[in-house]
Enzyme design. Structure first.
Site, short mmCIF file in Angstrom:
data_model
loop_
_atom_site.label_atom_id
_atom_site.label_comp_id
_atom_site.label_asym_id
_atom_site.label_seq_id
_atom_site.Cartn_x
_atom_site.Cartn_y
_atom_site.Cartn_z
N ARG A 117 0.83 -1.19 0.00
CA ARG A 117 0.00 0.00 0.00
C ARG A 117 0.88 1.26 0.00
O ARG A 117 1.83 1.37 0.76
CB ARG A 117 -0.93 0.00 1.23
N GLU A 138 -15.39 -13.44 -30.17
CA GLU A 138 -14.55 -13.94 -31.26
C GLU A 138 -13.34 -14.71 -30.75
O GLU A 138 -12.98 -15.76 -31.30
CB GLU A 138 -14.11 -12.76 -32.14
#
Length: 489
Positions: A117, A138
């Protein structure tokens, strides 16, 4: 009491109970989503988002072209030793790895809970939601069609399992969300092929590849399937929000369930996703490919070069990409009869370009990118053509996509309302970033031009030498004008 009256009273009471339950359920869901959104926004970083931190997390939204950036940008900058063991070809993420500087993955934003963090910068790319759904469909068909070389589904599944256990690398089937979408499409393709064999006919009722149900699942069926609802629709929003079915958050399933049930609660998810886009180092757009690539090189690439060059981390493994080619395999290897162009892993063409990275600059990075992407596209095109041959005459082209009925397009848009709004928001961020990058580049070039050599003499020195002559010329010209004016008077 009359039976009709009794029945009416019973229905009224039942309605009241159902309504009360619905209100209670909605309030519960609203509280769940609100709580998640509040906690998510509270943990957002307040630090400078424009500065590259120690770790770069590339959040690869599905079908946005992120793999191109990985191979043609980031792999040219970061050596293999700096990649976190989760970047496509390495599935187990180890946050304790000290030298881990680059993470590129389809994992959603929730993986940031495992990242340091305050020391992580996030970048991503978004795409027009309708185009992204088309591309997902696709690619699902393309990868699944590679298995049709086998006589039946059982054979294809067994071969895939043997190859995955034999090789140390990673198949598309190991990566979220393809590990769900490809097997689903693969099973469907084999079922349709078996049905054609049973009928003993090769006549096709449709020439539209997106509605050729004798060969492949129609696009309309695909987008209406519960699996697509779970993974594909609003996928960008849920991925950035950290709420996919691959999330690290224990509450993600309940939040998703509530948002799916009560659409208006999606506004809370959008709020979180937009805030996270605001805090990212870079947000690109697939449709603005050239501008996005240039901005990535100048905004991200330049900072990576500056950050790593001091530690001499760039170029330590100049030939690392070639050495890694044997560590992963694509599903095209399942085809024992394919030619050499079809075999190999997903990175073959893009990684063949050995680059001298010792003196890497943004300009060199862009030149390298152009060469890399050209080779990558050729490889992808060959693989795509080879796969779609197995489901001929179905062939996905831009022309065929443009002929898809408006009703289908509207259905896709209605199913992806969150993504549509998030994409519009990302376009605004991209415009601001583009303007800032252009202004910064202009200032740098303007300042640098002062020190450019001109005929062996610095331009600044030339200006100093010529300035007196320019002033003398102006003085003589003004005096001449004055004399001319006096003569006229």
């Amino acid at each position: 009491m009359d039976s009709t009256v009794k029945c009416t009273i019973l229905l009224i009471l039942l309605g009241l109970v159902v309504n009360a339950f619905s209100v209670t359920d909605y309030e519960h869901c609203e509280n769940v989503v609100k709580k998640w959104a509040t906690n998510s926004l509270k943990h957002e970083s307040k630090e400078d988002k424009h500065a590259l931190k120690d770790l770069l997390f590339f959040l690869h939204v599905l079908r946005t072209g992120g793999r191109t950036y990985f191979h043609c940008f980031l792999k040219k900058l970061y050596s293999s030793s700096l990649e976190c063991p989760r970047s496509y070809d390495k599935l187990r993420f180890d946050p304790s790895k000290e030298k881990c500087r680059l993470l590129v993955t389809h994992d959603d934003y929730s993986i940031s809970s495992k990242l340091p963090r305050g020391r992580t910068s996030v970048v991503t790319i978004l795409r027009n939601p309708i185009d992204r759904v088309f591309s997902t469909y696709e690619f699902s068909v393309e990868v699944a069609a590679r298995f049709l070389v086998h006589p039946n589904l059982t054979s294809a599944t067994q071969m895939a399992g043997r190859l995955r256990s034999k090789n140390k690398g990673v198949s598309t089937l190991d990566i979220w969300p393809w590990k769900y979408l490809v097997p689903w499409m693969r099973e469907d393709l084999f079922a349709r092929r078996d049905a054609r064999k049973t009928r003993g006919t090769s006549d096709f009722t449709s020439g539209d590849p997106y509605n050729m149900e004798d060969i492949v699942m129609p696009l309309l069926n695909y987008i209406n399937n519960p699996i697509a609802h779970e993974i594909v629709h609003n996928g960008a929003t849920f991925q950035i929000a950290g709420l996919t079915n691959n999330s690290y958050l224990p509450e993600s399933h309940e939040v998703r369930h509530c948002v799916d049930k009560y659409n208006n609660l999606g506004d809370y998810v959008l709020q979180v996703a937009k805030k996270r886009l605001d805090n990212m180092l870079y947000v690109g757009l697939t449709e603005d490919h050239r501008e996005s690539a240039t901005m990535f090189a100048n905004v991200v690439g330049q900072q990576v070069i500056s950050q790593l060059v001091n530690s001499n981390a760039i170029g330590k493994e100049a030939n690392v990409n070639n050495s890694e080619q044997g560590t992963s395999f694509s599903d095209s290897e399942l085809d024992q009869n394919t030619n050499s162009d079809e075999k190999g892993n997903e990175t073959t063409s893009s990684d063949d370009n050995e680059v001298n990275q010792d003196n890497m600059t943004v300009e060199k990075l862009m030149d390298t990118y152009e060469v890399c992407i050209s080779g990558l596209r050729k490889t992808q095109t060959r693989r795509r053509i080879a796969s779609l041959k197995r489901i001929s005459p179905a062939n996905f082209t831009k022309e065929a996509r443009n002929r898809v009925p408006q009703m289908v397009l509207q259905r896709i848009q209605s199913l992806n309302k969150l993504d549509v709004e998030l994409y519009e928001y990302a376009q605004g961020i991209f415009a601001k970033q583009h303007k800032q990058a252009a202004e910064k580049l202009f200032d740098a070039r303007t300042l640098g031009s002062i020190f450019i050599y001109w005929g062996g003499i610095k331009l600044w020195d030339a200006c100093l030498w010529t300035m007196p002559f320019v002033l003398l010329f102006i003085f003589l010209f003004v005096n001449a004008k004055r004399r001319t004016l006096k003569l006229k008077i």
